[in-house]
Design a protein around this motif. Sequence first.
Motif, PDB file in Angstrom:
ATOM      1  N   VAL A  29      22.743  46.591  19.583  1.00 50.05           N
ATOM      2  CA  VAL A  29      24.145  46.826  19.259  1.00 50.05           C
ATOM      3  C   VAL A  29      24.944  45.533  19.360  1.00 50.05           C
ATOM      4  CG1 VAL A  29      26.218  48.081  19.931  1.00 50.05           C
ATOM      5  CG2 VAL A  29      24.006  49.211  20.021  1.00 50.05           C
ATOM      6  N   ALA A  30      24.821  44.849  20.462  1.00 48.68           N
ATOM      7  CA  ALA A  30      25.579  43.616  20.688  1.00 48.68           C
ATOM      8  C   ALA A  30      24.637  42.581  21.290  1.00 48.68           C
ATOM      9  CB  ALA A  30      26.752  43.875  21.627  1.00 48.68           C
ATOM     10  N   PRO A  31      24.235  41.571  20.513  1.00 47.92           N
ATOM     11  CA  PRO A  31      23.266  40.613  21.037  1.00 47.92           C
ATOM     12  C   PRO A  31      23.772  39.834  22.243  1.00 47.92           C
ATOM     13  CG  PRO A  31      23.999  40.005  18.833  1.00 47.92           C
ATOM     14  CD  PRO A  31      24.619  41.302  19.155  1.00 47.92           C
ATOM     15  N   ASN A  32      25.061  39.580  22.333  1.00 45.21           N
ATOM     16  CA  ASN A  32      25.615  38.877  23.485  1.00 45.21           C
ATOM     17  C   ASN A  32      26.388  39.876  24.327  1.00 45.21           C
ATOM     18  OD1 ASN A  32      24.597  36.419  22.632  1.00 45.21           O
ATOM     19  ND2 ASN A  32      26.402  35.954  21.433  1.00 45.21           N
ATOM     20  N   ASN A  33      25.692  40.536  25.243  1.00 42.06           N
ATOM     21  CA  ASN A  33      26.325  41.594  26.013  1.00 42.06           C
ATOM     22  C   ASN A  33      26.406  41.293  27.501  1.00 42.06           C
ATOM     23  OD1 ASN A  33      23.654  41.860  26.636  1.00 42.06           O
ATOM     24  ND2 ASN A  33      23.565  44.058  26.337  1.00 42.06           N
ATOM     25  N   ALA A  34      26.208  40.067  27.911  1.00 42.28           N
ATOM     26  CA  ALA A  34      26.280  39.751  29.327  1.00 42.28           C
ATOM     27  C   ALA A  34      27.702  39.915  29.850  1.00 42.28           C
ATOM     28  CB  ALA A  34      25.773  38.334  29.590  1.00 42.28           C
ATOM     29  N   THR A  35      28.699  39.744  29.013  1.00 40.31           N
ATOM     30  CA  THR A  35      30.092  39.926  29.440  1.00 40.31           C
ATOM     31  C   THR A  35      30.336  41.386  29.809  1.00 40.31           C
ATOM     32  OG1 THR A  35      30.788  38.139  27.974  1.00 40.31           O
ATOM     33  CG2 THR A  35      32.501  39.622  28.768  1.00 40.31           C
ATOM     34  N   GLN A  36      29.872  42.303  28.973  1.00 42.14           N
ATOM     35  CA  GLN A  36      30.048  43.735  29.247  1.00 42.14           C
ATOM     36  C   GLN A  36      29.283  44.151  30.494  1.00 42.14           C
ATOM     37  OE1 GLN A  36      28.495  45.305  25.662  1.00 42.14           O
ATOM     38  NE2 GLN A  36      30.342  44.917  24.461  1.00 42.14           N
ATOM     39  N   THR A  37      28.044  43.717  30.580  1.00 43.04           N
ATOM     40  CA  THR A  37      27.222  44.076  31.723  1.00 43.04           C
ATOM     41  C   THR A  37      27.794  43.485  33.004  1.00 43.04           C
ATOM     42  OG1 THR A  37      25.295  44.130  30.282  1.00 43.04           O
ATOM     43  CG2 THR A  37      24.878  44.023  32.647  1.00 43.04           C
ATOM     44  N   GLY A  38      28.241  42.237  32.950  1.00 48.72           N
ATOM     45  CA  GLY A  38      28.828  41.599  34.126  1.00 48.72           C
ATOM     46  C   GLY A  38      30.102  42.286  34.569  1.00 48.72           C
ATOM     47  N   ALA A  39      30.927  42.699  33.620  1.00 45.08           N
ATOM     48  CA  ALA A  39      32.175  43.387  33.964  1.00 45.08           C
ATOM     49  C   ALA A  39      31.891  44.730  34.629  1.00 45.08           C
ATOM     50  CB  ALA A  39      33.025  43.577  32.719  1.00 45.08           C
ATOM     51  N   ALA A  40      30.955  45.497  34.074  1.00 43.78           N
ATOM     52  CA  ALA A  40      30.637  46.803  34.654  1.00 43.78           C
ATOM     53  C   ALA A  40      30.014  46.661  36.041  1.00 43.78           C
ATOM     54  CB  ALA A  40      29.685  47.565  33.731  1.00 43.78           C
ATOM     55  N   THR A  41      29.073  45.740  36.167  1.00 37.58           N
ATOM     56  CA  THR A  41      28.416  45.532  37.451  1.00 37.58           C
ATOM     57  C   THR A  41      29.402  44.993  38.484  1.00 37.58           C
ATOM     58  OG1 THR A  41      26.361  45.071  36.273  1.00 37.58           O
ATOM     59  CG2 THR A  41      26.467  44.409  38.579  1.00 37.58           C
ATOM     60  N   GLY A  42      30.243  44.060  38.081  1.00 35.59           N
ATOM     61  CA  GLY A  42      31.237  43.503  38.988  1.00 35.59           C
ATOM     62  C   GLY A  42      32.248  44.537  39.442  1.00 35.59           C
ATOM     63  N   ALA A  43      32.642  45.435  38.541  1.00 39.26           N
ATOM     64  CA  ALA A  43      33.606  46.476  38.903  1.00 39.26           C
ATOM     65  C   ALA A  43      33.051  47.405  39.971  1.00 39.26           C
ATOM     66  CB  ALA A  43      33.997  47.277  37.667  1.00 39.26           C
ATOM     67  N   VAL A  44      31.816  47.833  39.786  1.00 38.91           N
ATOM     68  CA  VAL A  44      31.228  48.744  40.760  1.00 38.91           C
ATOM     69  C   VAL A  44      30.977  48.032  42.084  1.00 38.91           C
ATOM     70  CG1 VAL A  44      29.227  50.185  41.258  1.00 38.91           C
ATOM     71  CG2 VAL A  44      30.262  50.231  39.007  1.00 38.91           C
ATOM     72  N   ALA A  45      30.437  46.824  42.014  1.00 40.28           N
ATOM     73  CA  ALA A  45      30.184  46.087  43.251  1.00 40.28           C
ATOM     74  C   ALA A  45      31.484  45.798  43.995  1.00 40.28           C
ATOM     75  CB  ALA A  45      29.446  44.786  42.946  1.00 40.28           C
ATOM     76  N   GLY A  46      32.524  45.404  43.268  1.00 45.47           N
ATOM     77  CA  GLY A  46      33.815  45.139  43.899  1.00 45.47           C
ATOM     78  C   GLY A  46      34.425  46.387  44.510  1.00 45.47           C
ATOM     79  N   ALA A  47      34.276  47.519  43.836  1.00 47.42           N
ATOM     80  CA  ALA A  47      34.810  48.776  44.364  1.00 47.42           C
ATOM     81  C   ALA A  47      34.092  49.182  45.649  1.00 47.42           C
ATOM     82  CB  ALA A  47      34.697  49.884  43.327  1.00 47.42           C
ATOM     83  N   VAL A  48      32.772  49.034  45.662  1.00 42.14           N
ATOM     84  CA  VAL A  48      32.008  49.389  46.861  1.00 42.14           C
ATOM     85  C   VAL A  48      32.379  48.468  48.021  1.00 42.14           C
ATOM     86  CG1 VAL A  48      29.676  49.432  47.851  1.00 42.14           C
ATOM     87  CG2 VAL A  48      30.102  50.445  45.609  1.00 42.14           C
ATOM     88  N   ILE A  49      32.448  47.181  47.756  1.00 43.24           N
ATOM     89  CA  ILE A  49      32.801  46.230  48.816  1.00 43.24           C
ATOM     90  C   ILE A  49      34.234  46.484  49.289  1.00 43.24           C
ATOM     91  CG2 ILE A  49      33.221  43.795  49.317  1.00 43.24           C
ATOM     92  CD1 ILE A  49      30.855  43.192  47.396  1.00 43.24           C
ATOM     93  N   GLY A  50      35.162  46.704  48.361  1.00 42.25           N
ATOM     94  CA  GLY A  50      36.544  46.962  48.729  1.00 42.25           C
ATOM     95  C   GLY A  50      36.709  48.241  49.526  1.00 42.25           C
ATOM     96  N   TYR A  51      35.968  49.272  49.164  1.00 40.18           N
ATOM     97  CA  TYR A  51      36.053  50.547  49.858  1.00 40.18           C
ATOM     98  C   TYR A  51      35.571  50.428  51.295  1.00 40.18           C
ATOM     99  CZ  TYR A  51      35.551  55.517  50.806  1.00 40.18           C
ATOM    100  OH  TYR A  51      35.659  56.772  51.350  1.00 40.18           O
ATOM    101  N   ASN A  52      34.562  49.604  51.498  1.00 41.53           N
ATOM    102  CA  ASN A  52      33.960  49.488  52.825  1.00 41.53           C
ATOM    103  C   ASN A  52      34.627  48.445  53.713  1.00 41.53           C
ATOM    104  OD1 ASN A  52      31.962  51.488  52.529  1.00 41.53           O
ATOM    105  ND2 ASN A  52      30.769  50.108  51.264  1.00 41.53           N
ATOM    106  N   THR A  53      35.640  47.751  53.234  1.00 38.35           N
ATOM    107  CA  THR A  53      36.336  46.768  54.061  1.00 38.35           C
ATOM    108  C   THR A  53      37.745  47.262  54.359  1.00 38.35           C
ATOM    109  OG1 THR A  53      37.075  45.567  52.103  1.00 38.35           O
ATOM    110  CG2 THR A  53      35.064  44.788  53.168  1.00 38.35           C
ATOM    111  N   GLY A  54      38.204  47.009  55.546  1.00 39.09           N
ATOM    112  CA  GLY A  54      39.564  47.362  55.936  1.00 39.09           C
ATOM    113  C   GLY A  54      39.757  48.855  56.069  1.00 39.09           C
ATOM    114  N   SER A  55      41.029  49.256  56.124  1.00 38.55           N
ATOM    115  CA  SER A  55      41.342  50.673  56.307  1.00 38.55           C
ATOM    116  C   SER A  55      42.086  51.252  55.098  1.00 38.55           C
ATOM    117  CB  SER A  55      42.206  50.843  57.563  1.00 38.55           C
ATOM    118  OG  SER A  55      43.419  50.112  57.423  1.00 38.55           O
ATOM    119  N   GLY A  56      42.135  50.523  53.999  1.00 43.89           N
ATOM    120  CA  GLY A  56      42.872  50.978  52.820  1.00 43.89           C
ATOM    121  C   GLY A  56      42.152  52.026  52.016  1.00 43.89           C
ATOM    122  N   GLY A  57      40.823  52.068  52.089  1.00 48.82           N
ATOM    123  CA  GLY A  57      40.048  53.059  51.351  1.00 48.82           C
ATOM    124  C   GLY A  57      40.156  52.896  49.855  1.00 48.82           C
TER     125      GLY A  57
END
Length: 91
Positions: free
Chosen positions: A27-55
Amino acid sequence: MKRNILKFILVSSTSIALLNGCTGQEVAPNNATQTGAATGAVAGAVIGYNTGSGGGKNAAVGALIGTALGAGIGNAVDNSNPEPVETGGWQ
């Protein structure tokens, strides 16, 4: 509390696996941007959820930062990869 975190990780992992399957090479030969954005979003959400008391607030901020960083790194990878060569169909 632990049950909620496990559910969040399970749903996030499943979502990543399904969304990454939608960005195949055919579909898209250069898809590292899409994959990086999706992976970064989930990883950032998990890390953010587990740090501090903001949830949820920390998870949202982490997802935004992770998306920006993941898309930036993926874009750099896309720019460093050569463009695919058209072969003209069946050989």
